[in-house]
Design an enzyme around this catalytic site. Structure first.
Site, PDB file in Angstrom:
ATOM      1  N   ARG A  54       7.083  18.679  10.588  1.00 10.58           N
ATOM      2  CA  ARG A  54       7.135  20.146  10.559  1.00 10.58           C
ATOM      3  C   ARG A  54       8.206  20.666  11.528  1.00 10.58           C
ATOM      4  O   ARG A  54       8.919  21.625  11.229  1.00 10.58           O
ATOM      5  CB  ARG A  54       5.763  20.742  10.888  1.00 10.58           C
ATOM      6  CG  ARG A  54       5.702  22.238  10.619  1.00 10.58           C
ATOM      7  CD  ARG A  54       4.293  22.789  10.682  1.00 10.58           C
ATOM      8  NE  ARG A  54       3.708  22.652  12.005  1.00 10.58           N
ATOM      9  CZ  ARG A  54       2.443  22.961  12.301  1.00 10.58           C
ATOM     10  NH1 ARG A  54       1.634  23.408  11.349  1.00 10.58           N
ATOM     11  NH2 ARG A  54       1.984  22.819  13.521  1.00 10.58           N
ATOM     12  N   LYS A 153       8.009  27.393  12.329  1.00 11.70           N
ATOM     13  CA  LYS A 153       7.247  27.576  13.570  1.00 11.70           C
ATOM     14  C   LYS A 153       8.274  27.868  14.666  1.00 11.70           C
ATOM     15  O   LYS A 153       8.732  26.971  15.381  1.00 11.70           O
ATOM     16  CB  LYS A 153       6.419  26.317  13.848  1.00 11.70           C
ATOM     17  CG  LYS A 153       5.164  26.632  14.627  1.00 11.70           C
ATOM     18  CD  LYS A 153       4.170  25.510  14.530  1.00 11.70           C
ATOM     19  CE  LYS A 153       3.197  25.500  15.666  1.00 11.70           C
ATOM     20  NZ  LYS A 153       2.523  26.754  15.942  1.00 11.70           N
ATOM     21  N   GLU A 186      -3.787  34.783   8.377  1.00  9.57           N
ATOM     22  CA  GLU A 186      -4.291  33.811   9.356  1.00  9.57           C
ATOM     23  C   GLU A 186      -4.546  34.543  10.664  1.00  9.57           C
ATOM     24  O   GLU A 186      -4.324  35.749  10.769  1.00  9.57           O
ATOM     25  CB  GLU A 186      -3.254  32.703   9.558  1.00  9.57           C
ATOM     26  CG  GLU A 186      -1.915  33.232  10.045  1.00  9.57           C
ATOM     27  CD  GLU A 186      -0.860  32.162  10.208  1.00  9.57           C
ATOM     28  OE1 GLU A 186      -1.178  30.968  10.141  1.00  9.57           O
ATOM     29  OE2 GLU A 186       0.298  32.539  10.439  1.00  9.57           O
TER      30      GLU A 186
HETATM   31  N1  PLP Z   1      -1.107  29.646  12.433  1.00 10.04           N
HETATM   32  C1  PLP Z   1      -0.337  29.918  13.499  1.00 10.04           C
HETATM   33  C2  PLP Z   1       0.418  31.203  13.556  1.00 10.04           C
HETATM   34  C3  PLP Z   1      -0.255  28.989  14.555  1.00 10.04           C
HETATM   35  O1  PLP Z   1       0.516  29.250  15.611  1.00 10.04           O
HETATM   36  C4  PLP Z   1      -1.015  27.795  14.475  1.00 10.04           C
HETATM   37  C5  PLP Z   1      -1.005  26.804  15.541  1.00 10.04           C
HETATM   38  O2  PLP Z   1      -0.069  26.454  16.081  1.00 10.04           O
HETATM   39  C6  PLP Z   1      -1.790  27.555  13.334  1.00 10.04           C
HETATM   40  C7  PLP Z   1      -1.817  28.507  12.334  1.00 10.04           C
HETATM   41  C8  PLP Z   1      -2.558  26.276  13.182  1.00 10.04           C
HETATM   42  O3  PLP Z   1      -1.686  25.220  12.903  1.00 10.04           O
HETATM   43  P1  PLP Z   1      -1.980  23.716  13.376  1.00 10.04           P
HETATM   44  O4  PLP Z   1      -3.299  23.342  12.809  1.00 10.04           O
HETATM   45  O5  PLP Z   1      -0.856  22.944  12.792  1.00 10.04           O
HETATM   46  O6  PLP Z   1      -1.967  23.735  14.851  1.00 10.04           O
END
Ligand code: PLP
Length: 301
Positions: A54, A153, A186
């Site tokens: 990612r 991200k 989310e």
């Molecule tokens: N959504 C956002 C905006 C996030 O910053 C994160 C975590 O970093 C997640 C969802 C959850 O993602 P992950 O399970 O890969 O940590």
């Protein structure tokens, strides 16, 4: 930062208290960079392959070349975890555009800055884990994908921070962001799931949900456990009327939700959540028995 924090910057490992970067780093000046948050348990990073894939995808999407291979980053992660005082903790892996002149243009930033921080993380309190988190629906909306694709991200979290501040202001633990159509995306740093009549629901990535790595683990566990699941469009009504609701994320792990906008949910923690949370703990235990070696083929499956 705790006293035991460790830091790795462009190949050099040092105590967190000695770590510094230039004020001309475009990661600081403009949020120009990408990152991953990764947990380690029993001295081993959890789902490191997926985080590195990612990270590389986020970097490619903003035309940023990561100056280390995934195998080199895997070694760096192993080194910093070994140097950390505890066998459990959190890693923040950051790649910025690097140092450059003032001005947005990244063309004169010649050397990306790569940082790994290892520290303790207490994003979710024990009370929230046991009693469940209180959510609000934020008035701050998720940025549309044609502004900034939610799959990247990036170091630009201001939108999420504004939503998170709304939650604190309202005495809640986390905020849910809607997209421009009013659909649930989310939380500010976690994905969201609801359960209704034994079926698991979670929003479409296309609606603005990050394809969370914890989310993916939970979806695979639901399939294993024959829990029916729908990835689809959700509105606040689906959260208000859910039997159960929970958050997933590297920081949140699996956190049950007890209330959304002042509406208590039927069960917290509910039976489906409890099954998945137990299965999640089992996966962590099983996977962190193994040594982490980067394997690109495995990461794609
Ligand atoms: N959504 C956002 C905006 C996030 O910053 C994160 C975590 O970093 C997640 C969802 C959850 O993602 P992950 O399970 O890969 O940590």
């Amino acid at each position: 930062m705790s006293e035991s924090a460790q830091c790795w910057i462009n190949g050099r490992l040092m105590p967190g208290s000695e770590a510094s970067i230039s004020v001309f780093d475009h990661g600081l000046l403009y949020g120009d960079g990408v990152f991953e948050g990764i947990r380690f348990y029993r001295g081993r990073a959890f789902r490191l392959h997926e985080h590195l894939i990612r990270l590389m995808d986020s970097a490619a999407a903003i035309r940023l070349t990561v100056p280390y291979t995934p195998a080199e980053l895997t070694q760096a992660v192993a080194d910093i975890v070994a140097a950390f005082a505890a066998t459990e903790g959190y890693l923040r892996l950051i790649v910025t555009r690097g140092v450059g002149p003032l001005g947005l243009n990244p063309d004169n930033c010649t050397q990306p800055t790569v940082i790994i921080i290892a520290d303790h993380l207490s994003m979710i309190s024990d009370k929230q884990r046991q009693q469940g988190a209180k959510l609000i629906i934020a008035s701050t909306r998720r940025l549309p994908a044609d502004g900034l694709d939610g799959r990247i991200k990036s170091l630009n979290y201001l939108n999420n921070i504004l939503a998170r501040m709304e939650a604190s202001q309202a005495g809640a633990d986390e905020a849910i962001l809607l997209n421009q159509n009013g659909y649930v995306t989310e939380g500010s740093a976690a994905n969201v799931f609801v359960i209704r009549d034994g079926r698991l629901f979670t929003p479409y990535p296309a609606d603005g949900a990050l394809q969370g790595i914890t989310r993916r683990v939970v979806m695979a566990l639901a399939t294993d456990k024959k829990i029916p699941m729908t990835v689809g469009t959700l509105t606040p009504y689906d959260l208000y009327t859910a039997d159960e609701c929970f958050l997933t994320g590297t920081g949140a792990e699996l956190t049950p939700v007890r209330e959304v906008d002042g509406r208590p949910l039927r069960y917290c923690p509910g039976p489906v959540f409890s099954r998945l949370a137990q299965a999640f703990t089992d996966v962590i235990y099983k996977e962190t028995e193994k040594k982490c070696v980067f394997n690109a083929k495995a990461a794609k499956t």
